[in-house]
Design a protein around this motif. Sequence first.
Motif, PDB file in Angstrom:
ATOM      1  N   UNK A  30       0.899  -1.279   0.133  1.00 42.51           N
ATOM      2  CA  UNK A  30      -0.067   0.134  -0.031  1.00 42.51           C
ATOM      3  C   UNK A  30       0.944   1.208  -0.075  1.00 42.51           C
ATOM      4  N   UNK A  31       1.947   1.258   0.763  1.00 40.44           N
ATOM      5  CA  UNK A  31       2.666   2.369   0.663  1.00 40.44           C
ATOM      6  C   UNK A  31       3.479   2.603  -0.371  1.00 40.44           C
ATOM      7  N   UNK A  32       3.847   1.484  -1.208  1.00 42.81           N
ATOM      8  CA  UNK A  32       4.613   1.641  -2.425  1.00 42.81           C
ATOM      9  C   UNK A  32       3.640   2.276  -3.653  1.00 42.81           C
ATOM     10  N   UNK A  33       2.337   1.739  -3.614  1.00 42.28           N
ATOM     11  CA  UNK A  33       1.253   2.255  -4.326  1.00 42.28           C
ATOM     12  C   UNK A  33       1.088   3.597  -4.374  1.00 42.28           C
ATOM     13  N   UNK A  34       1.024   4.137  -3.060  1.00 40.46           N
ATOM     14  CA  UNK A  34       0.877   5.515  -2.861  1.00 40.46           C
ATOM     15  C   UNK A  34       2.088   6.356  -3.114  1.00 40.46           C
ATOM     16  N   UNK A  35       3.166   5.845  -3.022  1.00 36.67           N
ATOM     17  CA  UNK A  35       4.430   6.563  -3.625  1.00 36.67           C
ATOM     18  C   UNK A  35       4.332   6.573  -4.967  1.00 36.67           C
ATOM     19  N   UNK A 315       6.484   6.438   3.328  1.00 36.89           N
ATOM     20  CA  UNK A 315       5.445   7.496   3.544  1.00 36.89           C
ATOM     21  C   UNK A 315       6.282   9.100   3.566  1.00 36.89           C
ATOM     22  N   UNK A 316       7.725   9.168   4.151  1.00 39.71           N
ATOM     23  CA  UNK A 316       8.140  10.328   4.106  1.00 39.71           C
ATOM     24  C   UNK A 316       8.387  10.844   2.557  1.00 39.71           C
ATOM     25  N   UNK A 321       6.708  14.609  -1.693  1.00 35.10           N
ATOM     26  CA  UNK A 321       6.427  14.781  -3.174  1.00 35.10           C
ATOM     27  C   UNK A 321       4.815  15.351  -3.292  1.00 35.10           C
ATOM     28  N   UNK A 322       4.060  14.853  -2.323  1.00 32.12           N
ATOM     29  CA  UNK A 322       2.679  15.278  -2.384  1.00 32.12           C
ATOM     30  C   UNK A 322       2.624  16.942  -1.759  1.00 32.12           C
ATOM     31  N   UNK A 323       3.426  17.246  -0.764  1.00 34.28           N
ATOM     32  CA  UNK A 323       3.557  18.627  -0.546  1.00 34.28           C
ATOM     33  C   UNK A 323       3.956  19.498  -1.774  1.00 34.28           C
ATOM     34  N   UNK A 324       4.841  19.118  -2.476  1.00 35.51           N
ATOM     35  CA  UNK A 324       5.451  19.803  -3.475  1.00 35.51           C
ATOM     36  C   UNK A 324       4.503  19.912  -4.616  1.00 35.51           C
ATOM     37  N   UNK A 325       3.862  19.002  -4.906  1.00 32.88           N
ATOM     38  CA  UNK A 325       2.744  19.024  -6.011  1.00 32.88           C
ATOM     39  C   UNK A 325       1.692  20.059  -5.690  1.00 32.88           C
ATOM     40  N   UNK A 326       1.249  20.004  -4.391  1.00 33.54           N
ATOM     41  CA  UNK A 326       0.181  20.844  -3.835  1.00 33.54           C
ATOM     42  C   UNK A 326       0.639  22.308  -3.860  1.00 33.54           C
TER      43      UNK A 326
END
Length: 358
Positions: A30-35, A315-316, A321-326
């Motif tokens: 699940x973590x790998x898919x989210x990443x 998760x890190x 990356x999510x914060x950068x995209x937003x």
Amino acid sequence: MTQPAPPYSRQGYHRLSVSGLTPVAKLVIAGALCLALVLLGGIQSGAVNLTWPQIWQGLAGEGSQHVQRVVLEVRLPRTLTGALIGVHFALSGWLLQLLSRNPLAEPGILGISAGASLVAVIAFILGDWLVSSDNPYSNTSFALQYLPVFAMAGGLVTAAAVYVLGLRHGNLSPVKMTLTGAVIAGMLHALTTGALAFWGHAHTELVAQWLAGSLYGVQWHHLYTLLPWTLAGLVGIAILLRPLKVMQLEDQQARSMGLHLNRWRGFALLIATLLAASAVGIVGPVGFIGLLIPHISRQLAGTNFPLQMTLCVLLGATLAVLADVIGRTLFAPYEVPVGVVSAILGVPFFLYLLSRQP
């Protein structure tokens, strides 16, 4: 009629082990898919969104030159570097929390990020004084080129000070180390602010953006600079896994098992410092990743240290990356630094986690 194997038999132990690994595999997958999804989003999203066919063409070196340049020279190195930054801060925070036995410990609280930032700001100021030109932005080129080295030097000096001052009767006290780090962090933050106010130059906005934690302008050479420290940190943590588990016991009990506490605590502090300071040298101090991700990893993995480390990596990287995209899509074409977005995302979620604690 075949009787079921008892739990302690070889067959029963195998069944229990396989069934016990199933939740672990689910968490990792699940973590790998989210990443993976967030990495693809980092390549697709920006001031101008790309279609999936354009992304695949750009990655394959096909399509228009504009698409290739956006994918291969702008977004791909930025996204991969952001992922490594998240790994560095998450693993550093995880080590520091285990080392200090304090769930609120992270590179910023223990002064490592502040020490790296202060030396980096001093490098900017010295670069401006030593190199003078009509273009104020060119004066800081020397500092930008060697920023990771300066930041790591500042982080190492701060960590050494925390280590020495944290010694109590010849032994490193986790509580004293945490308090010492907090005091040093406050002092270094004040010195950094004072240095910027004293400088007062036209391009202090460049340093201010860096201090906010920004991936703007990151290129392949930043990734190549950071990658060796990532590998060194992972190797160091692999060596530390067994000692870290013993270090969670009382000091007297850990020593009775033959563990040299000061030596291993110093080594853990060194690895945590190298991870955090090298990341600060690339993008500046980014808060809450090193605080939030280890907490989530412990909640999901329990006392399984290898799983905690794996989840910190996945998760890190995902959060950074999510914060950068937003940050680069929410108010496009303007950008919000990743450090600001990570704090906005991290504070409410961390308060929610704390509210669920007994």
